[in-house]
Design an enzyme around this catalytic site. Structure first.
Site, short mmCIF file in Angstrom:
data_model
loop_
_atom_site.label_atom_id
_atom_site.label_comp_id
_atom_site.label_asym_id
_atom_site.label_seq_id
_atom_site.Cartn_x
_atom_site.Cartn_y
_atom_site.Cartn_z
N ARG A 15 0.80 -1.22 0.00
CA ARG A 15 0.00 0.00 0.00
C ARG A 15 0.84 1.28 0.00
O ARG A 15 0.32 2.38 -0.18
CB ARG A 15 -0.96 0.00 1.20
N LYS A 22 9.12 -0.85 2.60
CA LYS A 22 8.39 0.01 3.54
C LYS A 22 9.24 0.46 4.72
O LYS A 22 9.23 1.65 5.07
CB LYS A 22 7.13 -0.71 4.04
N ASP A 102 7.48 -1.68 11.19
CA ASP A 102 6.66 -0.59 10.68
C ASP A 102 5.80 0.04 11.78
O ASP A 102 4.83 0.71 11.49
CB ASP A 102 5.79 -1.06 9.51
N GLU A 151 -8.48 -12.30 14.41
CA GLU A 151 -8.11 -11.38 13.33
C GLU A 151 -9.36 -10.78 12.70
O GLU A 151 -10.40 -11.45 12.59
CB GLU A 151 -7.27 -12.11 12.28
N ASN A 224 1.10 1.63 7.07
CA ASN A 224 0.76 0.79 5.91
C ASN A 224 0.74 1.60 4.62
O ASN A 224 0.97 1.07 3.55
CB ASN A 224 -0.60 0.13 6.10
N LYS A 348 31.47 29.08 -0.10
CA LYS A 348 31.79 27.64 -0.14
C LYS A 348 33.25 27.44 0.25
O LYS A 348 34.12 28.16 -0.24
CB LYS A 348 31.55 27.10 -1.56
N TYR A 363 29.90 35.81 -4.48
CA TYR A 363 30.27 34.40 -4.38
C TYR A 363 31.70 34.34 -3.87
O TYR A 363 32.61 34.91 -4.50
CB TYR A 363 30.18 33.69 -5.75
N ASN A 374 36.28 44.03 4.04
CA ASN A 374 34.98 44.43 3.50
C ASN A 374 34.91 44.02 2.03
O ASN A 374 35.76 44.41 1.23
CB ASN A 374 34.79 45.93 3.62
N SER A 402 33.18 47.16 -5.13
CA SER A 402 32.01 46.46 -5.68
C SER A 402 32.30 45.90 -7.07
O SER A 402 33.07 46.47 -7.85
CB SER A 402 30.84 47.42 -5.78
C1 UD1 Z 1 -1.03 -8.11 12.72
C2 UD1 Z 1 -1.70 -8.95 13.79
C3 UD1 Z 1 -2.93 -8.18 14.31
C4 UD1 Z 1 -2.49 -6.84 14.86
C5 UD1 Z 1 -1.69 -6.08 13.83
C6 UD1 Z 1 -1.07 -4.87 14.46
C7 UD1 Z 1 -1.31 -11.24 13.18
C8 UD1 Z 1 -1.86 -12.45 12.53
N1 UD1 Z 1 -2.10 -10.19 13.21
O1 UD1 Z 1 -1.97 -7.90 11.70
O2 UD1 Z 1 -3.57 -8.92 15.33
O3 UD1 Z 1 -3.61 -6.09 15.26
O4 UD1 Z 1 -0.62 -6.86 13.29
O5 UD1 Z 1 -0.45 -4.07 13.47
O6 UD1 Z 1 -0.21 -11.26 13.69
N2 UD1 Z 1 5.26 -9.63 8.64
C9 UD1 Z 1 6.34 -10.42 8.30
N3 UD1 Z 1 6.13 -11.59 7.67
C10 UD1 Z 1 4.89 -12.03 7.35
C11 UD1 Z 1 3.80 -11.24 7.70
C12 UD1 Z 1 4.01 -10.04 8.34
O7 UD1 Z 1 7.48 -10.05 8.56
O8 UD1 Z 1 4.81 -13.13 6.79
C13 UD1 Z 1 5.50 -8.37 9.33
C14 UD1 Z 1 5.10 -7.14 8.53
O9 UD1 Z 1 6.19 -6.64 7.79
C15 UD1 Z 1 4.67 -6.17 9.60
C16 UD1 Z 1 4.14 -7.07 10.71
O10 UD1 Z 1 4.69 -8.35 10.47
O11 UD1 Z 1 5.78 -5.45 10.11
C17 UD1 Z 1 2.64 -7.12 10.73
O12 UD1 Z 1 2.19 -7.62 9.49
P1 UD1 Z 1 0.81 -7.20 8.89
O13 UD1 Z 1 0.56 -7.98 7.68
O14 UD1 Z 1 0.73 -5.73 8.81
O15 UD1 Z 1 -0.13 -7.72 10.07
P2 UD1 Z 1 -1.67 -7.61 10.14
O16 UD1 Z 1 -2.28 -8.68 9.35
O17 UD1 Z 1 -2.07 -6.22 9.86
CA CA Z 2 -0.66 -4.17 9.41
#
Ligand code: UD1
Ligand code: CA
Length: 453
Positions: A15, A22, A102, A151, A224, A348, A363, A374, A402
């Site tokens: 996104r 990201k 993130d 979830e 996101n 510079k 400059y 001056n 000048s």
């Molecule tokens: C997840 C949680 C959710 C919580 C939310 C908070 C799970 C199943 N769900 O949701 O309960 O409210 O975070 O933001 O855990 N990532 C990986 N590898 C993967 C998947 C994700 O490294 O295979 C990392 C992403 O880069 C990110 C974080 O995990 O930093 C969360 O992933 P994201 O897909 O945003 O989680 P959500 O489904 O939104």
């Molecule tokens: Ca998320």
């Protein structure tokens, strides 16, 4: 207690609609992931493992911290699967803290309270939001005990009404975590291995769930898309401005200030609107910065006044100097005490001695200038011959008329005076007047051409 921290950073960040991973998008001038890493380091863990995926090499190269461990999750099969990739590197640690690459605003104080609150069992960080959006919902039983996390995509309408949500931040005993991760299955709406499923497993195994909340709900907010990123940027900028105000800095408007790095200030520093500070900047006592000024890696001594619309980069400014409005101070510039640099002046790689004045339309490049000099309006140094840069030396008390061009390499002696409009190609003697321009003549009997009728 030996603490291991896993930072999940493998998500694609679709996104963001970006070619940059990201977690490398900047917040206050630094990658999102760097903010999380700073906070992680501040807890002094035994080990930090970053789980990377999409664009992983670039993430590793950009972050480049020697004491980090990296593990690749080549396919993003869910948060549970991601944590599992890090487990072989967690041998010998007692507990694993899961953070998100993130979710950059989570503060040290909130995490420390969370760790302190979770002496045993599983720690879960939640927040309550008026609009729980797409977050996982915290399911509690009639007595208020946490039962599971549901979830968003798997939730019933009743569950969707729950406003307490999962931040994703968890603290789990390493051995238990290993067992529970192995038992995860992707039987859910997204076909993923959900880390969140370990909560129901812990409850089933009679392990207590300790819930903590951060001081500010915004700490748990993830990035996101670019709207969320912009929102967190404003929050962080506000926090930074507040910290500076508590230290005694005056802002004409703290909402119109951006710090992308580190700002160190003396007493009674004041900043007008739209000042941008980047890298490391030090401002001494009584410094004032005018509107729309950019400071990038500069050191400014006491009682300096920098007026509106200036850009300063990699420079050292001595005490009592006055700069601007509309001055550009480029890398390698050093102003010694009491120097004045005025409108539409570019400097510079030069040293400007004490009390010297370069006030209008000049400059000055690759120049060693003494004190009390001056420089008249429009006078410049010609430091570049098309192939090489050359030095100009201007000794104490010299007066440059000048619109003079000083063609480097060239030296102007102490107390020398250069007549306005000169093109100086040879050294000018100390204490004397040097003029290098066509002599003024008056042509008798000359007539302007006129059109024939
Ligand atoms: C997840 C949680 C959710 C919580 C939310 C908070 C799970 C199943 N769900 O949701 O309960 O409210 O975070 O933001 O855990 N990532 C990986 N590898 C993967 C998947 C994700 O490294 O295979 C990392 C992403 O880069 C990110 C974080 O995990 O930093 C969360 O992933 P994201 O897909 O945003 O989680 P959500 O489904 O939104
Ligand atoms: Ca998320």
């Amino acid at each position: 207690m030996k603490l291991g921290i896993v930072i999940l950073a493998a998500g694609q960040g679709t996104r963001m609609k970006s070619s940059l991973p990201k977690v490398l998008h900047p917040l206050a001038g630094r990658p999102l992931l760097s903010h999380v890493l700073d906070t992680a380091h501040s807890l002094q863990p035994e080990r930090i493992v970053v789980v990377y995926g999409h664009g992983g090499e670039l993430v590793k190269d950009t972050i480049d911290q020697p004491d980090l461990l990296w593990v690749e999750q080549s396919e993003q099969l869910g948060t549970g699967h991601a944590v599992q990739q890090a487990m072989p590197l967690m041998q010998g640690v007692d507990k694993v803290l899961v953070l998100y690459g993130d979710v950059p605003l989570i503060r040290k104080e909130s995490l420390q309270a969370f760790l302190d609150n979770t002496a045993s069992g599983v720690g879960l960080m939640t927040v309550t939001l008026a609009d729980p959006g797409s977050y996982g919902r915290i399911q509690r039983d009639a007595s208020g005990k946490v039962q599971s996390i549901v979830e968003n995509k798997d939730a019933s309408p009743e569950q969707l009404a729950i406003t307490e949500i999962n931040t994703g931040i968890m603290l789990v005993d390493t051995d238990r975590l290993q067992q529970w991760l192995e038992a995860l299955s992707p039987q859910n709406a997204q076909g993923e291995y959900y880390l969140t499923d370990i909560i129901a497993m812990a409850v089933r195994d009679g392990v207590e769930i300790h819930v903590s909340q951060p001081e500010h709900a915004i700490e748990a907010e993830g990035v996101n898309d670019r709207l969320q990123l912009a929102n967190l940027e404003r929050v962080l900028q506000r926090w930074q401005a507040e910290a500076l105000m508590r230290d005694g800095v005056t802002f004409m408007d703290p909402a119109r200030f951006d710090l992308r790095g580190t700002l160190v200030t003396g007493t009674d520093v004041s900043l007008d609107v739209n000042v941008i500070v980047e890298g490391r900047v030090e401002l001494g006592d009584g410094v004032s910065i005018g509107a729309n000024t950019v400071l990038r890696n500069v050191q400014v001594a006491d009682n300096v006044c920098i007026r509106e619309n200036c850009v300063l980069e990699d420079a050292v400014i001595g005490p009592d100097c006055a700069i601007g409005p509309f001055s550009r101070i480029r890398p390698g510039t050093r102003l010694i005490g009491g120097a004045h640099v005025g409108n539409f002046v570019e400097i510079k790689n030069s040293t400007i001695g004490p009390g010297s004045k370069v006030n209008h339309l000049s400059y000055i490049g690759d120049t060693q200038m003494g004190g009390g000099v001056n420089i008249g309006a429009g006078a410049i140094t010609c430091n570049y011959d098309g192939a090489y840069k050359h030095q100009t030396v201007i000794e104490d008390q010299a007066f440059i008329g000048s619109n003079t061009a000083l063609v480097a390499p060239v030296s102007i002696g102490a107390d020398a005076t250069i007549g306005a409009g000169s093109v100086i190609t040879a050294n000018a003697e100390a204490g004397k007047l040097t003029v290098a321009r066509g002599k003024q003549v008056t042509i008798e009997g000359w007539k302007r051409p006129v059109k024939e009728k």
